[in-house]
Design a protein around this motif. Sequence first.
Motif, mmCIF file in Angstrom:
data_model
loop_
_atom_site.group_PDB
_atom_site.id
_atom_site.type_symbol
_atom_site.label_atom_id
_atom_site.label_comp_id
_atom_site.label_asym_id
_atom_site.label_seq_id
_atom_site.Cartn_x
_atom_site.Cartn_y
_atom_site.Cartn_z
ATOM 1 N N GLN A 101 -16.337 -9.738 -71.459
ATOM 2 C CA GLN A 101 -17.163 -8.898 -71.735
ATOM 3 C C GLN A 101 -17.092 -7.448 -71.954
ATOM 4 O O GLN A 101 -15.911 -7.033 -72.155
ATOM 5 C CB GLN A 101 -18.311 -8.839 -70.200
ATOM 6 N N ASP A 102 -17.988 -6.500 -72.367
ATOM 7 C CA ASP A 102 -17.972 -5.306 -72.827
ATOM 8 C C ASP A 102 -16.736 -4.363 -72.304
ATOM 9 O O ASP A 102 -16.778 -4.205 -70.992
ATOM 10 C CB ASP A 102 -19.068 -4.421 -72.696
ATOM 11 N N ASN A 103 -15.974 -3.740 -72.917
ATOM 12 C CA ASN A 103 -15.093 -2.673 -72.899
ATOM 13 C C ASN A 103 -13.756 -3.264 -72.023
ATOM 14 O O ASN A 103 -13.193 -2.342 -71.187
ATOM 15 C CB ASN A 103 -15.789 -1.496 -72.052
ATOM 16 N N SER A 104 -13.686 -4.631 -71.944
ATOM 17 C CA SER A 104 -12.592 -4.882 -71.300
ATOM 18 C C SER A 104 -11.489 -5.008 -72.014
ATOM 19 O O SER A 104 -11.201 -4.716 -73.440
ATOM 20 C CB SER A 104 -12.816 -6.672 -70.811
ATOM 21 N N MET A 105 -10.163 -4.901 -71.539
ATOM 22 C CA MET A 105 -8.992 -4.664 -72.206
ATOM 23 C C MET A 105 -8.050 -5.916 -71.850
ATOM 24 O O MET A 105 -7.782 -6.221 -70.559
ATOM 25 C CB MET A 105 -8.343 -3.423 -71.921
ATOM 26 N N VAL A 106 -7.257 -6.720 -72.641
ATOM 27 C CA VAL A 106 -6.549 -7.783 -72.545
ATOM 28 C C VAL A 106 -5.246 -7.430 -73.287
ATOM 29 O O VAL A 106 -5.166 -7.260 -74.443
ATOM 30 C CB VAL A 106 -7.143 -9.089 -72.831
ATOM 31 N N HIS A 107 -4.301 -7.408 -72.400
ATOM 32 C CA HIS A 107 -2.735 -7.054 -73.133
ATOM 33 C C HIS A 107 -1.617 -8.052 -72.651
ATOM 34 O O HIS A 107 -2.046 -8.856 -71.755
ATOM 35 C CB HIS A 107 -2.238 -5.634 -73.097
ATOM 36 N N VAL A 108 -0.485 -7.652 -73.102
ATOM 37 C CA VAL A 108 0.426 -8.790 -72.792
ATOM 38 C C VAL A 108 1.900 -7.604 -72.447
ATOM 39 O O VAL A 108 1.790 -6.530 -72.666
ATOM 40 C CB VAL A 108 0.933 -9.435 -73.973
ATOM 41 N N ALA A 109 2.809 -8.426 -72.007
ATOM 42 C CA ALA A 109 4.098 -7.855 -71.688
ATOM 43 C C ALA A 109 5.224 -8.819 -72.435
ATOM 44 O O ALA A 109 5.267 -9.886 -72.577
ATOM 45 C CB ALA A 109 4.426 -7.709 -70.293
ATOM 46 N N LYS A 110 6.031 -8.055 -73.119
ATOM 47 C CA LYS A 110 7.371 -8.859 -73.729
ATOM 48 C C LYS A 110 8.112 -9.644 -72.577
ATOM 49 O O LYS A 110 8.370 -10.806 -72.810
ATOM 50 C CB LYS A 110 8.077 -7.865 -74.439
ATOM 51 N N SER A 111 8.358 -8.995 -71.602
ATOM 52 C CA SER A 111 8.896 -9.670 -70.159
ATOM 53 C C SER A 111 8.955 -8.636 -69.047
ATOM 54 O O SER A 111 8.724 -7.311 -69.443
ATOM 55 C CB SER A 111 10.468 -9.921 -70.754
ATOM 56 N N ASN A 112 9.314 -9.107 -67.929
ATOM 57 C CA ASN A 112 9.272 -8.577 -66.788
ATOM 58 C C ASN A 112 10.710 -8.152 -66.409
ATOM 59 O O ASN A 112 11.558 -8.450 -67.273
ATOM 60 C CB ASN A 112 8.791 -9.030 -65.727
ATOM 61 N N VAL A 113 11.040 -7.585 -65.213
ATOM 62 C CA VAL A 113 12.292 -6.953 -65.111
ATOM 63 C C VAL A 113 13.219 -8.178 -64.959
ATOM 64 O O VAL A 113 14.443 -8.000 -65.198
ATOM 65 C CB VAL A 113 12.237 -6.166 -63.584
ATOM 66 N N SER A 114 12.674 -9.293 -64.605
ATOM 67 C CA SER A 114 13.697 -10.553 -64.379
ATOM 68 C C SER A 114 13.866 -11.060 -65.767
ATOM 69 O O SER A 114 14.538 -12.248 -65.786
ATOM 70 C CB SER A 114 13.220 -11.469 -63.376
ATOM 71 N N GLY A 115 13.079 -10.680 -66.728
ATOM 72 C CA GLY A 115 13.208 -11.311 -68.052
ATOM 73 C C GLY A 115 12.217 -12.301 -68.328
ATOM 74 O O GLY A 115 12.432 -13.076 -69.516
ATOM 75 N N LYS A 116 11.184 -12.599 -67.423
ATOM 76 C CA LYS A 116 10.414 -13.588 -67.729
ATOM 77 C C LYS A 116 9.282 -13.147 -68.873
ATOM 78 O O LYS A 116 8.897 -12.148 -68.928
ATOM 79 C CB LYS A 116 9.544 -14.002 -66.165
ATOM 80 N N VAL A 117 9.057 -14.161 -69.760
ATOM 81 C CA VAL A 117 8.154 -13.775 -70.677
ATOM 82 C C VAL A 117 6.656 -14.007 -70.170
ATOM 83 O O VAL A 117 6.649 -15.059 -69.361
ATOM 84 C CB VAL A 117 8.233 -14.781 -71.905
ATOM 85 N N LEU A 118 6.054 -12.880 -70.690
ATOM 86 C CA LEU A 118 4.578 -12.798 -69.975
ATOM 87 C C LEU A 118 3.325 -12.636 -71.081
ATOM 88 O O LEU A 118 3.027 -11.595 -71.203
ATOM 89 C CB LEU A 118 4.555 -11.611 -68.988
ATOM 90 N N PRO A 119 3.185 -13.668 -71.623
ATOM 91 C CA PRO A 119 1.785 -13.866 -72.491
ATOM 92 C C PRO A 119 0.709 -13.801 -71.475
ATOM 93 O O PRO A 119 0.717 -13.595 -70.335
ATOM 94 C CB PRO A 119 2.030 -14.717 -73.099
ATOM 95 N N THR A 120 -0.471 -13.510 -72.115
ATOM 96 C CA THR A 120 -1.702 -13.647 -71.375
ATOM 97 C C THR A 120 -2.541 -14.822 -71.784
ATOM 98 O O THR A 120 -2.755 -15.215 -72.944
ATOM 99 C CB THR A 120 -2.610 -12.369 -71.458
ATOM 100 N N ILE A 121 -2.823 -15.782 -70.610
ATOM 101 C CA ILE A 121 -3.402 -17.126 -70.961
ATOM 102 C C ILE A 121 -4.774 -16.997 -70.196
ATOM 103 O O ILE A 121 -4.842 -17.006 -68.924
ATOM 104 C CB ILE A 121 -2.500 -18.213 -70.498
ATOM 105 N N ILE A 122 -5.912 -17.350 -70.839
ATOM 106 C CA ILE A 122 -7.030 -17.295 -70.294
ATOM 107 C C ILE A 122 -7.623 -18.615 -70.732
ATOM 108 O O ILE A 122 -7.936 -18.941 -71.730
ATOM 109 C CB ILE A 122 -8.067 -16.102 -70.850
ATOM 110 N N GLY A 123 -7.980 -19.303 -69.668
ATOM 111 C CA GLY A 123 -8.557 -20.858 -69.976
ATOM 112 C C GLY A 123 -10.163 -21.065 -70.309
ATOM 113 O O GLY A 123 -10.412 -20.014 -71.104
ATOM 114 N N ASN A 124 -10.420 -22.221 -70.233
ATOM 115 C CA ASN A 124 -11.838 -22.496 -70.682
ATOM 116 C C ASN A 124 -13.165 -22.037 -69.690
ATOM 117 O O ASN A 124 -12.913 -22.212 -68.303
ATOM 118 C CB ASN A 124 -11.936 -24.100 -70.679
ATOM 119 N N ASN A 125 -14.148 -21.465 -70.186
ATOM 120 C CA ASN A 125 -15.226 -21.382 -69.345
ATOM 121 C C ASN A 125 -14.925 -20.287 -68.263
ATOM 122 O O ASN A 125 -15.406 -20.356 -67.317
ATOM 123 C CB ASN A 125 -15.903 -22.695 -68.797
#
Length: 272
Positions: A101-125
């Motif tokens: 919804q309006d004015n929301s912000m969705v971003h990602v991170a290349k990796s965290n401190v431990s090196g874990k890859v962190l995309p953003t995944i939003i499911g259905n409905n």
Amino acid sequence: MGSLGRAVYILGNWIRGTGQAMDRLGCRLQGSYYIPEEISRHRTLMNIFDKSPVVDKDAFIAPSASVIGDVQVGQGSSIWYGSVLRGDVNSISVGSGTNIQDNSMVHVAKSNVSGKVLPTIIGNNVTVGHSAVIHACTIEDEAFVGMGATLLDGAVVEKHAMVAAGSLVRQNTRVPSGEVWAGNPAKFLRKLTNEEIAFISQSATNYINLAKVHAAENAKSFDEIEFEKMLRKKFAHKDEEYDSMIGVVRETPPELVLPDNILPKKSQKAVQ
């Protein structure tokens, strides 16, 4: 580029240059009354590096939203006015029937401190309320994120879970299925009722239908909009005093006639 292409390109440059010159001349002629007008270079869909958004043909992206880079938006999903999905250093995936919804912000991170890859995944409905911040986390199917909530890196909101409005879900926190979490930092509040779980699904359906209305309205041409304005003006309801001043007599359908006891002041005035 062939000779014809070069000729068209040169002609285009000449036309644009002439238009800019005429604009500058007009500004000088206006003198102190000149009001600068900046041209908006906003792009709803924008490439970044070698990545471009992939949006289903049945999804609705509001004109003032920004979907940038490695972003996928599924069938029937809607990205509302002023929202930003920025998939530059990692990917964003939005499933089917989801509303951000309006004015929301969705971003990602290349990796965290431990090196874990962190995309953003939003499911259905999924429903993401107004002005939420979703950062490098996972929201499973049919989950609900309230208005102004913030989800930080590595957070997981499970299916049929709810994050209350204004809450802060800290890094690597998991919100279990069937629970409401609230507060700053967010903590378990209570279990969801069956009615609330049904509401999550219904909310997604409502926004699917609402997005169709907005998509149709945004697709209208200038002529269609002006024609509808004319119709609304022509058939707009005016009160009796206004009609009498301009000499208009309107026939009121019987089903719209109100009993005298509904408008007592008006009926008393008429008797006097």
